[in-house]
Design a protein around this motif. Structure first.
Motif, mmCIF file in Angstrom:
data_model
loop_
_atom_site.group_PDB
_atom_site.id
_atom_site.type_symbol
_atom_site.label_atom_id
_atom_site.label_comp_id
_atom_site.label_asym_id
_atom_site.label_seq_id
_atom_site.Cartn_x
_atom_site.Cartn_y
_atom_site.Cartn_z
ATOM 1 N N ALA A 1 0.655 -19.672 -11.949
ATOM 2 C CA ALA A 1 1.950 -19.119 -12.358
ATOM 3 C C ALA A 1 1.956 -17.592 -12.357
ATOM 4 C CB ALA A 1 2.313 -19.629 -13.753
ATOM 5 N N LEU A 2 0.836 -16.996 -11.986
ATOM 6 C CA LEU A 2 0.759 -15.535 -11.981
ATOM 7 C C LEU A 2 1.449 -14.975 -10.737
ATOM 8 C CD1 LEU A 2 -0.463 -12.861 -13.062
ATOM 9 C CD2 LEU A 2 -2.458 -13.342 -11.662
ATOM 10 N N HIS A 3 2.419 -14.101 -10.946
ATOM 11 C CA HIS A 3 3.109 -13.456 -9.831
ATOM 12 C C HIS A 3 2.715 -11.981 -9.810
ATOM 13 C CE1 HIS A 3 5.418 -17.055 -9.177
ATOM 14 N NE2 HIS A 3 5.792 -17.052 -10.454
ATOM 15 N N LEU A 4 1.964 -11.610 -8.808
ATOM 16 C CA LEU A 4 1.488 -10.233 -8.710
ATOM 17 C C LEU A 4 2.620 -9.296 -8.307
ATOM 18 C CD1 LEU A 4 -1.914 -10.755 -6.848
ATOM 19 C CD2 LEU A 4 -1.538 -10.525 -9.304
ATOM 20 N N GLN A 5 2.650 -8.155 -8.955
ATOM 21 C CA GLN A 5 3.592 -7.095 -8.588
ATOM 22 C C GLN A 5 2.792 -6.025 -7.829
ATOM 23 O OE1 GLN A 5 6.938 -7.281 -9.366
ATOM 24 N NE2 GLN A 5 6.469 -9.323 -10.188
ATOM 25 N N THR A 6 2.637 -6.248 -6.536
ATOM 26 C CA THR A 6 1.804 -5.358 -5.724
ATOM 27 C C THR A 6 2.482 -4.012 -5.523
ATOM 28 O OG1 THR A 6 0.877 -7.268 -4.587
ATOM 29 C CG2 THR A 6 0.553 -5.130 -3.545
ATOM 30 N N GLU A 7 1.707 -2.957 -5.731
ATOM 31 C CA GLU A 7 2.218 -1.604 -5.532
ATOM 32 C C GLU A 7 1.063 -0.706 -5.079
ATOM 33 O OE1 GLU A 7 2.942 0.659 -9.282
ATOM 34 O OE2 GLU A 7 2.494 -1.259 -10.260
ATOM 35 N N THR A 8 1.394 0.484 -4.619
ATOM 36 C CA THR A 8 0.369 1.454 -4.253
ATOM 37 C C THR A 8 0.103 2.375 -5.439
ATOM 38 O OG1 THR A 8 1.010 1.404 -1.923
ATOM 39 C CG2 THR A 8 -0.223 3.336 -2.681
ATOM 40 N N PHE A 9 -1.170 2.504 -5.803
ATOM 41 C CA PHE A 9 -1.540 3.397 -6.906
ATOM 42 C C PHE A 9 -2.940 3.944 -6.677
ATOM 43 C CE2 PHE A 9 -2.912 -0.847 -8.104
ATOM 44 C CZ PHE A 9 -4.170 -0.660 -8.673
ATOM 45 N N ASP A 10 -3.272 4.981 -7.429
ATOM 46 C CA ASP A 10 -4.574 5.641 -7.308
ATOM 47 C C ASP A 10 -5.564 4.951 -8.251
ATOM 48 O OD1 ASP A 10 -6.739 7.324 -7.160
ATOM 49 O OD2 ASP A 10 -5.756 9.042 -8.118
ATOM 50 N N ILE A 11 -6.541 4.258 -7.698
ATOM 51 C CA ILE A 11 -7.505 3.521 -8.511
ATOM 52 C C ILE A 11 -8.387 4.473 -9.325
ATOM 53 C CG2 ILE A 11 -9.200 3.348 -6.615
ATOM 54 C CD1 ILE A 11 -8.588 0.744 -9.426
ATOM 55 N N VAL A 12 -8.624 5.683 -8.830
ATOM 56 C CA VAL A 12 -9.426 6.668 -9.566
ATOM 57 C C VAL A 12 -8.686 7.095 -10.838
ATOM 58 C CG1 VAL A 12 -10.472 8.972 -9.510
ATOM 59 C CG2 VAL A 12 -10.598 7.490 -7.487
ATOM 60 N N ALA A 13 -7.390 7.378 -10.698
ATOM 61 C CA ALA A 13 -6.588 7.784 -11.860
ATOM 62 C C ALA A 13 -6.515 6.659 -12.879
ATOM 63 C CB ALA A 13 -5.183 8.190 -11.415
ATOM 64 N N LEU A 14 -6.357 5.410 -12.409
ATOM 65 C CA LEU A 14 -6.311 4.270 -13.330
ATOM 66 C C LEU A 14 -7.640 4.118 -14.068
ATOM 67 C CD1 LEU A 14 -4.823 1.803 -14.486
ATOM 68 C CD2 LEU A 14 -5.708 0.479 -12.546
ATOM 69 N N ALA A 15 -8.748 4.266 -13.344
ATOM 70 C CA ALA A 15 -10.070 4.165 -13.976
ATOM 71 C C ALA A 15 -10.252 5.237 -15.052
ATOM 72 C CB ALA A 15 -11.164 4.283 -12.917
ATOM 73 N N ARG A 16 -9.788 6.457 -14.767
ATOM 74 C CA ARG A 16 -9.884 7.543 -15.766
ATOM 75 C C ARG A 16 -9.046 7.198 -17.011
ATOM 76 N NH1 ARG A 16 -9.813 11.749 -11.440
ATOM 77 N NH2 ARG A 16 -11.939 12.546 -11.302
#
Length: 210
Positions: free
Chosen positions: A50-65
């Motif tokens: 039932a999981l619906h992913l909301q795919t988008e472009t983002f900076d994985i480095v910024a998210l990790a920080r």
């Protein structure tokens, strides 16, 4: 919770040396119960598809920080250093990826929280990024207690605990890594574990570059 409340109702409520202690213990137990219910709800959604992913472009480095900053206070209680990148000084360039930012954030939260829980005092947890052409590999590694070889194949199972008494004492639900695995599978990506007792663990997962 019921035991604490019944004791209070039976007269301990009037005893100031007991009532606050029992209320605080009840509050901690309620927090843990909420976490268990939330994790069970999350994993039931993941397992039912039932999981619906909301795919988008983002900076994985910024998210990790961002996730590391949010975990820093808990890590500092054990003197654990959280580092984003291979070294403390080398600058990191943004790495755009295509995925569900919220769920990948949850993956990083679960991995970092586990790393801090089972990390050693004054240890190091590191989030590194490895270029794999059209993908990036994200590695969360620590120099903590590590995981025994016989436990490694089972750590992503629901409710599996490598050290049952210690895990319960630390308040884990036993569902965090199962949720991580399901999130990565929903992205059609993989997560793997390398670990050595006494030397630490490394969790690695891949994401497509944007």
């Amino acid at each position: 919770i019921q035991g604490y409340i019944l004791t209070l109702l039976d007269g301990a409520l009037e005893d100031e040396t007991i009532n606050r202690k029992y209320l605080e213990r009840s509050e901690k137990s309620i927090d843990r119960l909420i976490n268990i219910v939330n994790d069970l709800e999350e994993i039931s959604k993941l397992e039912s598809g039932a999981l619906h992913l909301q795919t988008e472009t983002f900076d994985i480095v910024a998210l990790a920080r961002e996730i590391a900053d949010a975990t820093e206070m808990e890590a500092s209680k054990k003197g654990i250093t959280l580092r984003v990148g291979h070294s403390a000084t080398a600058p990191l360039q943004p790495i755009p990826v295509k995925a569900d930012r919220r769920y990948i954030g949850q993956v990083l939260v679960n991995l970092l929280v586990n790393s801090v829980k089972y990390g050693k005092e004054d240890g190091l947890t590191k989030i590194a990024f490895i270029d794999l052409f059209d993908k990036v590999m994200v590695e969360v590694s620590d120099n903590g207690i590590g995981i025994a070889p016989e436990d490694v194949p089972r750590v992503f199972e629901r409710f599996y605990r490598t050290d049952k008494s210690r895990s319960r004492e630390m308040g884990g639900t036993g569902l965090g890594l199962a949720i991580v695995k399901h999130i990565m599978e929903a992205h059609h990506e993989t997560i793997t574990l390398r670990s050595e007792p006494g030397k630490g663990s490394t969790f690695s997962f891949t994401l497509p570059k944007a």
